[in-house]
Design a protein around this motif. Structure first.
Motif, short mmCIF file in Angstrom:
data_model
loop_
_atom_site.label_atom_id
_atom_site.label_comp_id
_atom_site.label_asym_id
_atom_site.label_seq_id
_atom_site.Cartn_x
_atom_site.Cartn_y
_atom_site.Cartn_z
N UNK A 22 0.64 -1.44 -0.12
CA UNK A 22 -0.03 0.10 0.03
C UNK A 22 0.63 1.34 -0.12
N UNK A 23 2.04 1.24 0.43
CA UNK A 23 2.93 2.48 0.59
C UNK A 23 3.55 2.90 -0.68
N UNK A 24 3.63 1.89 -1.68
CA UNK A 24 3.86 2.16 -3.02
C UNK A 24 2.80 2.81 -3.74
N UNK A 25 1.48 2.39 -3.54
CA UNK A 25 0.40 3.16 -4.12
C UNK A 25 0.04 4.49 -3.68
N UNK A 26 0.48 4.50 -2.35
CA UNK A 26 0.14 5.84 -1.61
C UNK A 26 1.31 6.96 -2.34
N UNK A 27 2.45 6.57 -2.50
CA UNK A 27 3.49 7.56 -3.24
C UNK A 27 3.17 7.70 -4.63
N UNK A 28 2.52 6.83 -5.16
CA UNK A 28 1.89 7.00 -6.77
C UNK A 28 0.87 7.98 -6.89
N UNK A 32 -1.36 12.08 -9.14
CA UNK A 32 -2.67 12.34 -9.48
C UNK A 32 -3.18 13.46 -8.73
N UNK A 33 -2.53 13.59 -7.29
CA UNK A 33 -2.89 14.74 -6.46
C UNK A 33 -2.08 15.84 -6.95
N UNK A 34 -0.98 15.86 -7.69
CA UNK A 34 -0.25 16.92 -8.09
C UNK A 34 0.64 17.42 -6.83
N UNK A 35 0.94 16.56 -6.05
CA UNK A 35 1.74 16.80 -4.92
C UNK A 35 3.27 16.63 -5.07
N UNK A 43 17.74 24.96 -6.60
CA UNK A 43 16.90 25.74 -7.70
C UNK A 43 15.32 25.63 -7.40
N UNK A 44 14.93 25.08 -6.25
CA UNK A 44 13.25 25.01 -6.17
C UNK A 44 12.59 24.24 -6.77
N UNK A 45 13.11 23.44 -7.62
CA UNK A 45 12.24 22.32 -8.50
C UNK A 45 11.73 21.37 -7.50
N UNK A 46 10.54 21.00 -7.36
CA UNK A 46 10.21 20.03 -6.58
C UNK A 46 9.62 18.59 -7.07
N UNK A 47 9.62 17.73 -6.32
CA UNK A 47 9.40 16.21 -6.65
C UNK A 47 8.65 15.46 -5.90
N UNK A 48 8.05 14.31 -6.54
CA UNK A 48 6.96 13.61 -6.01
C UNK A 48 7.49 12.77 -4.99
N UNK A 49 8.89 12.20 -5.27
CA UNK A 49 9.48 11.18 -4.50
C UNK A 49 11.00 11.71 -4.02
N UNK A 50 11.34 11.14 -2.82
CA UNK A 50 12.67 11.90 -2.24
C UNK A 50 13.77 11.10 -3.16
#
Length: 128
Positions: A22-28, A32-35, A43-50
């Motif tokens: 379930x953790x992999x799904x939550x990260x994915x 879709x939520x744009x997080x 540079x301030x660019x942001x990413x979905x995963x660490x």
């Protein structure tokens, strides 16, 4: 049970992709939520995963962790090394469906396809 045999029970309701935990799904679902909770301090660019942020940080550090065992040339990403390795293996996985000519990189095939269409060819500004 090995990771290859485990059932992917956690399915994304948006796109249908599935994962084993379930953790992999939550990260994915961040996609879709744009997080994008991980920000680059340079540079301030942001990413979905660490992990994506860590990979991006190589742009700033110049780190080249992936080295070709044949020639010693180093690359920032495993993908770049894999593409480079085609120089040594002669692998050309991208083929033109019109004439059969093959290319090591997809971009080469894309440019070649212009030969068969009315789209203008790309030219080198230094030579032409």
């Amino acid at each position: 049970m090995t990771g290859h045999n485990m059932e992917k029970r956690y399915k994304c309701d948006v796109c249908g992709k599935a994962w084993q935990c379930p953790r992999e799904l939550e990260i994915h679902l961040r996609v879709h939520r744009g997080e994008h909770p991980f920000d680059c301090s340079e540079c301030g660019k942001n990413f979905t995963t660490y992990d994506s942020l860590l990979l991006h940080n190589r742009v700033h550090s110049g780190e080249r962790s992936f080295t070709c065992s044949d020639c010693g040339k180093s690359f920032k990403t495993a993908k770049s090394l894999k593409i480079h390795r085609q120089v040594h293996t002669g692998e050309k996985p991208y083929g033109c469906s019109t004439c059969g000519k093959t290319f090591a990189q997809f971009s080469g095939l894309q440019n070649h396809r212009r030969v068969h269409s009315s789209e203008p060819l790309l030219t080198c500004s230094a030579c032409c």
